[in-house]
Scaffold this motif. Structure first.
Motif, PDB file in Angstrom:
ATOM      1  N   PHE A 294       0.934 -16.438  22.646  1.00 23.07           N
ATOM      2  CA  PHE A 294       2.134 -16.555  23.467  1.00 23.07           C
ATOM      3  C   PHE A 294       2.585 -15.169  23.924  1.00 23.07           C
ATOM      4  O   PHE A 294       2.480 -14.196  23.182  1.00 23.07           O
ATOM      5  N   VAL A 295       3.078 -15.133  25.169  1.00 21.28           N
ATOM      6  CA  VAL A 295       3.750 -13.948  25.691  1.00 21.28           C
ATOM      7  C   VAL A 295       5.167 -14.397  26.021  1.00 21.28           C
ATOM      8  O   VAL A 295       5.377 -15.233  26.896  1.00 21.28           O
ATOM      9  N   MET A 296       6.138 -13.855  25.290  1.00 24.03           N
ATOM     10  CA  MET A 296       7.523 -14.269  25.465  1.00 24.03           C
ATOM     11  C   MET A 296       8.253 -13.292  26.369  1.00 24.03           C
ATOM     12  O   MET A 296       8.342 -12.094  26.068  1.00 24.03           O
ATOM     13  N   ILE A 297       8.755 -13.828  27.483  1.00 32.10           N
ATOM     14  CA  ILE A 297       9.458 -13.006  28.466  1.00 32.10           C
ATOM     15  C   ILE A 297      10.944 -13.360  28.466  1.00 32.10           C
ATOM     16  O   ILE A 297      11.311 -14.535  28.434  1.00 32.10           O
ATOM     17  N   ASN A 298      11.762 -12.330  28.504  1.00 32.75           N
ATOM     18  CA  ASN A 298      13.209 -12.515  28.604  1.00 32.75           C
ATOM     19  C   ASN A 298      13.768 -11.410  29.486  1.00 32.75           C
ATOM     20  O   ASN A 298      13.492 -10.228  29.266  1.00 32.75           O
ATOM     21  N   GLN A 299      14.492 -11.793  30.528  1.00 34.76           N
ATOM     22  CA  GLN A 299      15.101 -10.841  31.454  1.00 34.76           C
ATOM     23  C   GLN A 299      14.088  -9.810  31.972  1.00 34.76           C
ATOM     24  O   GLN A 299      14.369  -8.620  32.055  1.00 34.76           O
ATOM     25  N   GLY A 300      12.889 -10.316  32.294  1.00 32.47           N
ATOM     26  CA  GLY A 300      11.882  -9.471  32.916  1.00 32.47           C
ATOM     27  C   GLY A 300      11.129  -8.548  31.993  1.00 32.47           C
ATOM     28  O   GLY A 300      10.383  -7.681  32.455  1.00 32.47           O
ATOM     29  N   LYS A 301      11.273  -8.721  30.691  1.00 31.90           N
ATOM     30  CA  LYS A 301      10.581  -7.871  29.725  1.00 31.90           C
ATOM     31  C   LYS A 301       9.818  -8.736  28.732  1.00 31.90           C
ATOM     32  O   LYS A 301      10.253  -9.842  28.391  1.00 31.90           O
ATOM     33  N   VAL A 302       8.690  -8.217  28.233  1.00 27.39           N
ATOM     34  CA  VAL A 302       7.969  -8.891  27.164  1.00 27.39           C
ATOM     35  C   VAL A 302       8.664  -8.575  25.850  1.00 27.39           C
ATOM     36  O   VAL A 302       8.702  -7.424  25.417  1.00 27.39           O
ATOM     37  N   GLU A 303       9.248  -9.616  25.241  1.00 27.14           N
ATOM     38  CA  GLU A 303       9.976  -9.419  23.988  1.00 27.14           C
ATOM     39  C   GLU A 303       9.083  -9.565  22.766  1.00 27.14           C
ATOM     40  O   GLU A 303       9.358  -8.973  21.718  1.00 27.14           O
ATOM     41  N   ALA A 304       8.018 -10.372  22.888  1.00 23.65           N
ATOM     42  CA  ALA A 304       7.111 -10.577  21.754  1.00 23.65           C
ATOM     43  C   ALA A 304       5.803 -11.148  22.273  1.00 23.65           C
ATOM     44  O   ALA A 304       5.756 -11.774  23.331  1.00 23.65           O
ATOM     45  N   GLU A 305       4.741 -10.932  21.502  1.00 21.82           N
ATOM     46  CA  GLU A 305       3.418 -11.410  21.885  1.00 21.82           C
ATOM     47  C   GLU A 305       2.606 -11.664  20.630  1.00 21.82           C
ATOM     48  O   GLU A 305       2.701 -10.923  19.651  1.00 21.82           O
ATOM     49  N   GLY A 306       1.819 -12.736  20.634  1.00 19.67           N
ATOM     50  CA  GLY A 306       0.958 -13.030  19.492  1.00 19.67           C
ATOM     51  C   GLY A 306       0.809 -14.521  19.266  1.00 19.67           C
ATOM     52  O   GLY A 306       1.369 -15.338  20.001  1.00 19.67           O
ATOM     53  N   ASN A 307       0.036 -14.892  18.242  1.00 18.55           N
ATOM     54  CA  ASN A 307      -0.079 -16.305  17.901  1.00 18.55           C
ATOM     55  C   ASN A 307       1.152 -16.747  17.115  1.00 18.55           C
ATOM     56  O   ASN A 307       2.043 -15.938  16.807  1.00 18.55           O
TER      57      ASN A 307
ATOM     58  N   ALA B 254       9.185 -21.422  11.161  1.00 14.91           N
ATOM     59  CA  ALA B 254       9.905 -21.473  12.432  1.00 14.91           C
ATOM     60  C   ALA B 254       9.038 -22.073  13.534  1.00 14.91           C
ATOM     61  O   ALA B 254       7.834 -21.814  13.619  1.00 14.91           O
ATOM     62  N   SER B 255       9.654 -22.890  14.371  1.00 14.35           N
ATOM     63  CA  SER B 255       8.967 -23.420  15.546  1.00 14.35           C
ATOM     64  C   SER B 255       8.971 -22.365  16.645  1.00 14.35           C
ATOM     65  O   SER B 255       9.693 -21.359  16.568  1.00 14.35           O
ATOM     66  N   LEU B 256       8.172 -22.604  17.677  1.00 18.51           N
ATOM     67  CA  LEU B 256       8.154 -21.669  18.805  1.00 18.51           C
ATOM     68  C   LEU B 256       9.532 -21.580  19.450  1.00 18.51           C
ATOM     69  O   LEU B 256       9.967 -20.503  19.853  1.00 18.51           O
ATOM     70  N   SER B 257      10.218 -22.706  19.517  1.00 20.46           N
ATOM     71  CA  SER B 257      11.575 -22.713  20.074  1.00 20.46           C
ATOM     72  C   SER B 257      12.512 -21.860  19.226  1.00 20.46           C
ATOM     73  O   SER B 257      13.294 -21.060  19.753  1.00 20.46           O
ATOM     74  N   ASP B 258      12.445 -22.022  17.897  1.00 24.55           N
ATOM     75  CA  ASP B 258      13.269 -21.214  16.985  1.00 24.55           C
ATOM     76  C   ASP B 258      13.006 -19.719  17.208  1.00 24.55           C
ATOM     77  O   ASP B 258      13.947 -18.911  17.272  1.00 24.55           O
ATOM     78  N   ILE B 259      11.715 -19.390  17.317  1.00 21.66           N
ATOM     79  CA  ILE B 259      11.327 -17.989  17.477  1.00 21.66           C
ATOM     80  C   ILE B 259      11.861 -17.415  18.786  1.00 21.66           C
ATOM     81  O   ILE B 259      12.431 -16.317  18.813  1.00 21.66           O
ATOM     82  N   TYR B 260      11.690 -18.178  19.863  1.00 16.29           N
ATOM     83  CA  TYR B 260      12.125 -17.673  21.166  1.00 16.29           C
ATOM     84  C   TYR B 260      13.622 -17.402  21.179  1.00 16.29           C
ATOM     85  O   TYR B 260      14.070 -16.332  21.618  1.00 16.29           O
ATOM     86  N   PHE B 261      14.413 -18.345  20.680  1.00 20.46           N
ATOM     87  CA  PHE B 261      15.862 -18.161  20.717  1.00 20.46           C
ATOM     88  C   PHE B 261      16.324 -17.081  19.753  1.00 20.46           C
ATOM     89  O   PHE B 261      17.263 -16.340  20.049  1.00 20.46           O
ATOM     90  N   LYS B 262      15.629 -16.943  18.633  1.00 19.89           N
ATOM     91  CA  LYS B 262      15.958 -15.876  17.687  1.00 19.89           C
ATOM     92  C   LYS B 262      15.719 -14.502  18.325  1.00 19.89           C
ATOM     93  O   LYS B 262      16.568 -13.598  18.257  1.00 19.89           O
ATOM     94  N   ILE B 263      14.570 -14.360  18.966  1.00 21.93           N
ATOM     95  CA  ILE B 263      14.217 -13.080  19.576  1.00 21.93           C
ATOM     96  C   ILE B 263      15.115 -12.761  20.760  1.00 21.93           C
ATOM     97  O   ILE B 263      15.646 -11.650  20.883  1.00 21.93           O
ATOM     98  N   THR B 264      15.312 -13.720  21.650  1.00 22.48           N
ATOM     99  CA  THR B 264      16.081 -13.438  22.860  1.00 22.48           C
ATOM    100  C   THR B 264      17.564 -13.310  22.577  1.00 22.48           C
ATOM    101  O   THR B 264      18.246 -12.473  23.173  1.00 22.48           O
TER     102      THR B 264
END
Length: 246
Positions: free
Chosen positions: A203-216, A229-239
């Motif tokens: 996964f490549v997680m993008i938020n506000q035009g920046k890569v916030e995290a990357e990996g399996n 954590a689910s992918l949804s949990d991870i995305y909202f935690k990071i962003t």
């Protein structure tokens, strides 16, 4: 062939939407480009397929940029847009023939592949239909058939699930898996995180035009310190954590 995005800065106006985006997609791999609406997913894809030109940075396929040889670069790519793009005056058959000409495919081999795909998506009896007779889901299926009949090296798939029934989604995911097994590199943009978690390798997680995290999934779980954590949990935690610092 490897798709590589390197320090990409770009967008639609003087103010960049994308801010030093970097990631790669390798053969035999499905990478999920993850983000909410407006995060920069579609803008990234438009740069990859050549609809937008970078302010700085570059996009390469096996080290070659679009600018160096547009014809060769684009021949390696197949693109499924979020909104189907069809010509009102062309029948389904004529759309598929246009794909054959655009990619310089062997006519007989391409039609054999197309016929299999048409049957798979239950459009084999609709070859003489025009786009105004199609539902949104049927139009999306035409985009899918046109892309996968090319046997491209790299597939760029932008929010593909809208308008598709569950059976069509299953068929699409089967095609993605088969293409991946055959060595294709696949980038799929989506904000349907539950599906992405099930099918993507990284996964490549993008938020506000920046890569916030990357990996399996495991690497991302470790990043936030939660093995369940689910992918949804991870995305909202990071962003959310990122937004709190702004």
């Amino acid at each position: 062939m490897t798709l590589k995005v390197s320090d990409l800065v770009g967008g639609y106006s003087q103010i960049p939407v994308l801010k030093n985006i970097s990631f790669e997609v390798n053969p035999h791999e499905l990478v999920g480009l993850i983000g909410l609406n407006g995060a920069g997913k579609s803008t990234t894809i438009k740069h990859i397929i050549g609809l937008l030109e970078p302010y700085s940075g570059k996009v390469t396929i096996d080290g070659q940029t679009l600018q160096e040889d547009p014809q060769v670069y684009k021949a390696k790519l197949a693109y499924i847009p979020e909104t189907p793009i069809l010509y009102d005056e062309l029948t389904l058959k004529e759309h598929l023939e246009l794909t054959i000409m655009a990619y310089d495919l062997d006519y007989k081999e391409a039609w054999k592949k197309a016929e299999d795909l048409l049957k798979m998506f239950r459009l084999d009896k609709k070859l003489d239909w025009f786009p105004n007779n199609f539902s949104k889901g049927m139009k999306q299926k035409v985009m899918i058939i046109s892309a996968f009949m090319t046997n491209a090296d790299i597939y760029i798939i932008d929010e593909p699930f809208y308008g598709l029934d569950p059976l069509a989604i299953k068929k699409l995911l089967d095609l993605i898996e088969k293409a991946k097994d055959n060595g294709a590199a696949i980038l799929m943009s989506t904000h349907i995180l539950s599906t992405a978690q099930e099918v993507c390798d990284r996964f490549v997680m993008i938020n506000q035009g920046k890569v916030e995290a990357e990996g399996n999934l495991k690497a991302l779980q470790q990043k936030i310190g939660s093995n369940n954590a689910s992918l949804s949990d991870i995305y909202f935690k990071i962003t959310q954590g990122e937004n709190e610092h702004e």
